[in-house]
Design a protein around this motif. Structure first.
Motif, mmCIF file in Angstrom:
data_model
loop_
_atom_site.group_PDB
_atom_site.id
_atom_site.type_symbol
_atom_site.label_atom_id
_atom_site.label_comp_id
_atom_site.label_asym_id
_atom_site.label_seq_id
_atom_site.Cartn_x
_atom_site.Cartn_y
_atom_site.Cartn_z
ATOM 1 N N GLU A 145 -4.451 30.135 17.022
ATOM 2 C CA GLU A 145 -3.716 30.135 18.289
ATOM 3 C C GLU A 145 -2.345 29.526 18.051
ATOM 4 O OE1 GLU A 145 -6.333 30.069 22.073
ATOM 5 O OE2 GLU A 145 -6.939 28.333 20.881
ATOM 6 N N MET A 146 -1.332 30.318 18.319
ATOM 7 C CA MET A 146 0.048 29.864 18.151
ATOM 8 C C MET A 146 0.576 29.352 19.484
ATOM 9 S SD MET A 146 1.449 30.344 15.116
ATOM 10 C CE MET A 146 0.871 31.076 13.574
ATOM 11 N N VAL A 147 1.352 28.290 19.429
ATOM 12 C CA VAL A 147 2.079 27.815 20.606
ATOM 13 C C VAL A 147 3.526 28.246 20.427
ATOM 14 C CG1 VAL A 147 2.757 25.808 21.963
ATOM 15 C CG2 VAL A 147 0.591 25.790 20.700
ATOM 16 N N ASN A 148 4.048 28.949 21.418
ATOM 17 C CA ASN A 148 5.400 29.462 21.269
ATOM 18 C C ASN A 148 6.292 28.964 22.402
ATOM 19 O OD1 ASN A 148 3.269 31.488 20.308
ATOM 20 N ND2 ASN A 148 5.074 32.102 19.161
ATOM 21 N N GLN A 149 7.601 29.242 22.194
ATOM 22 C CA GLN A 149 8.537 28.661 23.144
ATOM 23 C C GLN A 149 8.449 29.293 24.520
ATOM 24 O OE1 GLN A 149 12.772 28.496 22.335
ATOM 25 N NE2 GLN A 149 12.519 26.344 21.831
ATOM 26 N N PHE A 150 9.296 28.756 25.369
ATOM 27 C CA PHE A 150 9.044 28.742 26.804
ATOM 28 C C PHE A 150 9.314 30.053 27.517
ATOM 29 C CE2 PHE A 150 11.371 24.863 25.348
ATOM 30 C CZ PHE A 150 10.238 24.171 25.000
ATOM 31 N N ILE A 151 8.641 30.156 28.622
ATOM 32 C CA ILE A 151 9.074 31.039 29.697
ATOM 33 C C ILE A 151 9.304 30.142 30.906
ATOM 34 C CG2 ILE A 151 7.982 33.171 28.979
ATOM 35 C CD1 ILE A 151 5.676 32.403 30.930
ATOM 36 N N GLY A 152 9.947 30.697 31.899
ATOM 37 C CA GLY A 152 10.176 29.903 33.104
ATOM 38 C C GLY A 152 11.573 30.140 33.627
ATOM 39 N N GLY A 153 12.009 29.292 34.524
ATOM 40 C CA GLY A 153 13.283 29.485 35.192
ATOM 41 C C GLY A 153 13.068 30.273 36.471
ATOM 42 N N LYS A 154 14.118 30.423 37.229
ATOM 43 C CA LYS A 154 14.056 31.125 38.512
ATOM 44 C C LYS A 154 12.926 30.569 39.376
ATOM 45 C CE LYS A 154 15.783 35.362 36.421
ATOM 46 N NZ LYS A 154 15.326 36.531 35.715
ATOM 47 N N GLY A 155 12.897 29.249 39.480
ATOM 48 C CA GLY A 155 11.912 28.636 40.373
ATOM 49 C C GLY A 155 10.556 28.412 39.748
ATOM 50 N N ILE A 156 10.315 28.986 38.533
ATOM 51 C CA ILE A 156 9.027 28.760 37.872
ATOM 52 C C ILE A 156 9.226 27.677 36.811
ATOM 53 C CG2 ILE A 156 7.169 29.818 36.527
ATOM 54 C CD1 ILE A 156 8.276 32.539 37.673
ATOM 55 N N GLU A 157 8.295 26.726 36.781
ATOM 56 C CA GLU A 157 8.418 25.654 35.809
ATOM 57 C C GLU A 157 8.223 26.190 34.396
ATOM 58 O OE1 GLU A 157 7.562 21.324 36.871
ATOM 59 O OE2 GLU A 157 5.804 22.429 37.551
ATOM 60 N N ALA A 158 8.942 25.582 33.465
ATOM 61 C CA ALA A 158 8.866 26.021 32.075
ATOM 62 C C ALA A 158 7.448 25.866 31.530
ATOM 63 C CB ALA A 158 9.843 25.222 31.224
ATOM 64 N N GLN A 159 7.026 26.829 30.744
ATOM 65 C CA GLN A 159 5.684 26.824 30.155
ATOM 66 C C GLN A 159 5.755 27.294 28.715
ATOM 67 O OE1 GLN A 159 3.010 29.358 32.335
ATOM 68 N NE2 GLN A 159 2.045 27.552 33.242
ATOM 69 N N PHE A 160 4.856 26.757 27.899
ATOM 70 C CA PHE A 160 4.677 27.327 26.578
ATOM 71 C C PHE A 160 4.004 28.695 26.725
ATOM 72 C CE2 PHE A 160 4.566 22.796 25.079
ATOM 73 C CZ PHE A 160 5.623 22.890 24.197
ATOM 74 N N THR A 161 4.170 29.510 25.696
ATOM 75 C CA THR A 161 3.443 30.782 25.651
ATOM 76 C C THR A 161 2.562 30.756 24.407
ATOM 77 O OG1 THR A 161 5.252 31.787 24.430
ATOM 78 C CG2 THR A 161 5.251 32.050 26.828
ATOM 79 N N ARG A 162 1.735 31.773 24.250
ATOM 80 C CA ARG A 162 0.830 31.740 23.097
ATOM 81 C C ARG A 162 0.616 33.127 22.487
ATOM 82 N NH1 ARG A 162 -4.733 29.641 24.712
ATOM 83 N NH2 ARG A 162 -4.330 29.125 26.856
ATOM 84 N N GLY A 163 0.224 33.093 21.246
ATOM 85 C CA GLY A 163 -0.185 34.306 20.553
ATOM 86 C C GLY A 163 -1.545 34.056 19.942
ATOM 87 N N TYR A 164 -2.367 35.102 19.841
ATOM 88 C CA TYR A 164 -3.754 34.920 19.443
ATOM 89 C C TYR A 164 -4.111 35.792 18.245
ATOM 90 C CZ TYR A 164 -8.787 34.382 19.838
ATOM 91 O OH TYR A 164 -10.094 34.071 19.580
ATOM 92 N N GLY A 165 -4.837 35.203 17.327
ATOM 93 C CA GLY A 165 -5.294 35.986 16.176
ATOM 94 C C GLY A 165 -6.745 35.669 15.855
ATOM 95 N N LEU A 166 -7.511 36.697 15.549
ATOM 96 C CA LEU A 166 -8.919 36.492 15.190
ATOM 97 C C LEU A 166 -9.287 37.497 14.104
ATOM 98 C CD1 LEU A 166 -11.532 34.885 16.331
ATOM 99 C CD2 LEU A 166 -12.217 37.134 17.087
ATOM 100 N N ALA A 167 -9.988 37.019 13.103
ATOM 101 C CA ALA A 167 -10.419 37.924 12.037
ATOM 102 C C ALA A 167 -11.809 37.531 11.581
ATOM 103 C CB ALA A 167 -9.443 37.857 10.862
ATOM 104 N N PHE A 168 -12.535 38.504 11.063
ATOM 105 C CA PHE A 168 -13.856 38.224 10.485
ATOM 106 C C PHE A 168 -13.695 37.419 9.197
ATOM 107 C CE2 PHE A 168 -15.805 42.361 12.308
ATOM 108 C CZ PHE A 168 -16.250 41.685 13.428
ATOM 109 N N GLY A 169 -14.663 36.542 8.953
ATOM 110 C CA GLY A 169 -14.693 35.827 7.689
ATOM 111 C C GLY A 169 -13.581 34.791 7.605
ATOM 112 N N TYR A 170 -13.238 34.451 6.376
ATOM 113 C CA TYR A 170 -12.195 33.467 6.117
ATOM 114 C C TYR A 170 -10.926 34.251 5.845
ATOM 115 C CZ TYR A 170 -10.094 29.227 4.108
ATOM 116 O OH TYR A 170 -9.287 28.139 3.849
ATOM 117 N N ALA A 171 -10.051 34.332 6.821
ATOM 118 C CA ALA A 171 -8.890 35.215 6.698
ATOM 119 C C ALA A 171 -7.718 34.599 7.442
ATOM 120 C CB ALA A 171 -9.211 36.605 7.242
ATOM 121 N N GLU A 172 -7.222 33.508 6.888
ATOM 122 C CA GLU A 172 -6.224 32.729 7.603
ATOM 123 C C GLU A 172 -4.884 33.444 7.717
ATOM 124 O OE1 GLU A 172 -6.650 28.238 7.356
ATOM 125 O OE2 GLU A 172 -5.046 28.697 5.957
#
Lengths: 294, 360
Positions: free
Chosen positions: B255-282
């Motif tokens: 799970e990656m933590v990425n930089q923000f979205i927000g502005g225009k009345g919405i509070e800044a938030q981190f975004t994320r990216g997701y990765g999943l693989a079978f076995g040991y596959a970093e």
């Protein structure tokens, strides 16, 4: 996890008739019915992995598997010939998984899977042609985005295609597309006839045989029903024309079939022979029996 | 009379026999067993299972042996087998927080509940050839503490969610699409994208994720958490109204933590990216997470500048079975089309009054 099968017993009988399971075949047949109902329209289908590589005819094989019955007689050609390695491989595949009769003779076949050619022998109403298609989208090299090209088809927005052909004429003096030459099907959709030479385009027009096109990697299928108008794109002052040769076939002497060019010695001497091996052989046999009768 | 490429059948049979010989190598060396491949090449097995979309270490090892170590060929073998299997159920969503961890690291917090668990990794090895491996017979391994118990190990990104710094990713409870059973159409949704990426080529995803780090669609990532371990897969058969465990699988989650979205009345938030693989596959899971985040550009109203952000480009080209097939098909005869090109180019050059100079 333990696997649910014994890999040793994976004999040919372990697969369903013609390899694909019946549910997959039904899915493909539904797609085919839609394709026949809307000539030239590219129907998305959930292409299955086939045990041959993508790009080697997996689309055509899936269609063949979906329509093949036990009484069918299958012919497979590549470059017009039955004995090219990939044609041999696909013919063997269905011989193995479906056990259907195969033939090299065009008139005997009920299903003909082909790559890059339409047989010279005229087809009949009880035959189905299955084409292997690499890139089904005729607009792809003008517009790479699939979302865009689907919209262009929906709107009949084919101006860019004519602009491309016009640019060819402006640059080279001729339309510089010699195979996979785009056609209009039933005055509606522009369609890629698969990479057949434009020489074969006229054979699609009002053909009594059903024409099915399968693109496995791109997961699209489309069709030209029997007796459908198929016109190659052109201009009034630059009408569509097919290739012609100054030579005749070196084997059968045919003056009106598509010829392959062979380089026969180190000096680069050339010889021309029919690309359709069955047509060539039939003519040769007729000539021999004719000579025998005299 | 010259006869064009005849004898296809015999040529194919001979090619198969030669290939079998090539695979076997020198016969005075003992033959590799499938068990050896499965146990001693776990990273190859992981990759083949992930990109082959089938969790079966034994079959993956068989495919690797049959493919003589050509992993793409092995992936293709496994895929072609998988496609013949019936799909009898969908599993329940796996719960990676209940994972039996063998490795768990976070680059965003120095210490955290559950701790950092380095586990088996090449990360801090010095890449010096270990000539001792030329000899056989060693059986390395750490000392095992029989008293050791695994601490509860909550997911790192949930801390950020609980603080309101990031939105929760979760089960939309919508039907799960299956890109192997329904055609992938564009625009795709995130579930379809993640499926395509999970099957996608590790090298392709690695290169694309690298391109985002170099500015082609930058998204300021941190490796929030990477965890590797075993977990149970459960299914709920239609005829039962309770779930039953099917077995254990090993997965790698990033799970990656990425930089923000927000502005225009919405509070800044981190975004994320997701990765999943079978076995040991970093490497695969990290690449997948970065590309997943890049593909969310439109969702977050970001300008699409890099290839990694273009959904059609990424999804249409990430599958190595498709890519390898289409590139290799250039080996097939094309002499009919080439003949038509020859005819055309000669015609163009023969035109009277052609302004064309001799082409190079």
């Amino acid at each position: 996890m333990t696997s649910l099968h014994n890999a040793q017993q994976q004999a040919d009988s372990g697969y369903n008739f013609a390899y694909l399971d019946e549910q997959s075949k039904r899915m493909i047949r539904r797609g085919l019915l839609k394709a026949v109902a809307i000539p030239g329209y590219q129907v998305p289908f959930a292409g299955r992995e086939m045990p041959l590589p993508y790009g080697w005819g997996t689309g055509g094989m899936q269609l063949t598997a979906a329509i093949l019955g036990r009484d069918d007689v299958l012919k497979v050609i590549d470059q017009g010939a039955d004995d090219t390695t990939n044609a041999v491989s696909i013919r063997r595949f269905f011989g193995r998984t479906a056990g259907v009769a195969t033939t090299l003779r065009t008139p005997e076949a009920t299903v003909i899977q082909t790559r890059h050619r339409i047989p010279e022998t005229p087809l009949s109403a009880d035959q189905i042609m299955v084409y292997q298609v690499p890139i089904p989208e005729p607009l792809r090299f003008i517009e790479p985005s699939e979302s865009e090209t689907r919209t262009m088809h929906a709107l009949g927005d084919y101006g860019v295609m004519h602009v491309k052909l016009y640019e060819d004429i402006a640059t080279f003096g001729h339309i510089a597309t010699s195979y996979a030459y785009p056609v209009t099907v039933d005055d509606n959709y522009v369609m890629d006839p698969s990479p057949i030479p434009k020489f074969d385009n006229p054979k699609l027009h009002m053909s009594p045989a059903l024409m099915l096109f399968g693109a496995g990697r791109e997961k699209r299928l489309y069709a030209v029903p029997p007796y459908t108008r198929v016109e190659s794109l052109d201009f009034e002052d630059h009408p569509f024309e097919v290739q012609s040769w100054e030579h005749n076939c070196a084997i059968c002497g045919s003056a009106d079939s598509y010829l392959d060019e062979l380089i026969v010695d180190d000096a680069g001497s050339k010889q021309f022979v029919c690309s359709d091996t069955d047509y060539c052989l039939q003519r040769r046999d007729q000539q021999l029996s004719g000579e025998g009768a005299q | 009379m010259y006869v064009a490429v005849k004898g296809g059948e015999r040529a194919i049979d001979n090619a198969h026999a030669l290939l079998a010989k090539k695979r076997r190598g020198a016969t005075d060396i003992p033959e590799l067993t499938v068990d050896q491949v499965r146990e001693q090449m776990p990273f190859a097995v992981s990759r083949v299972m992930s990109e082959g979309s089938l969790y079966d270490p034994q079959l993956a090892a068989l495919a690797i042996k049959q493919a003589a170590g050509d992993l793409m060929e092995a992936i293709f073998l496994l895929r072609a087998y998988r496609t013949t299997l019936p799909r009898f159920a969908s599993s329940m969503p796996i719960d990676t927080s209940a994972m039996q961890l063998s490795r768990r690291i976070s680059a965003t917090f120095k210490d955290l509940p559950g701790g950092q668990l380095l586990g088996p990794t090449y990360d801090y090895t010095h890449r010096l050839l270990d000539f001792a491996l030329l000899a056989e017979g060693e059986q390395p391994g750490p000392e095992i503490d029989p008293q050791a118990a695994i601490e509860k190990c909550p997911r790192v990104l949930d801390f950020l969610v609980d603080e309101g710094l990031m939105s929760r990713d979760g089960d939309s409870s919508a039907a799960v699409p299956d890109i192997t059973r329904e055609p992938l159409e564009f625009p795709a949704n995130r579930a379809q994208r993640l499926q395509a990426l999970a099957r996608g080529d590790e090298g392709f995803l690695l290169a694309l994720s690298y391109s985002t780090q170099r500015g082609y669609g930058r998204n300021h990532p941190f490796a929030g958490e990477i965890r590797i371990g075993e977990l149970e897969v459960w299914i709920e058969p239609e005829e039962l109204d309770f779930a039953v465990p099917l077995g254990d699988i090993e997965v790698t989650e990033c799970e990656m933590v990425n930089q923000f979205i927000g502005g225009k009345g919405i509070e800044a938030q981190f975004t994320r990216g997701y990765g999943l693989a079978f076995g040991y596959a970093e490497r695969k899971a990290m690449g997948m997470a970065l590309v997943d985040r890049a593909l969310r550009a439109e969702e977050f109203g970001e300008e699409v500048q890099g290839p990694a952000q273009q959904e059609e480009f990424v999804l249409a080209h990430c599958d190595n079975v498709e890519a390898a097939g289409f590139v290799s098909h250039l080996k097939l005869p094309h002499y009919v089309d080439f003949q038509s090109e020859l005819e055309l180019i000669r015609k163009l050059r023969a035109q009277p009054g052609s302004q064309q100079e001799q082409t190079p």
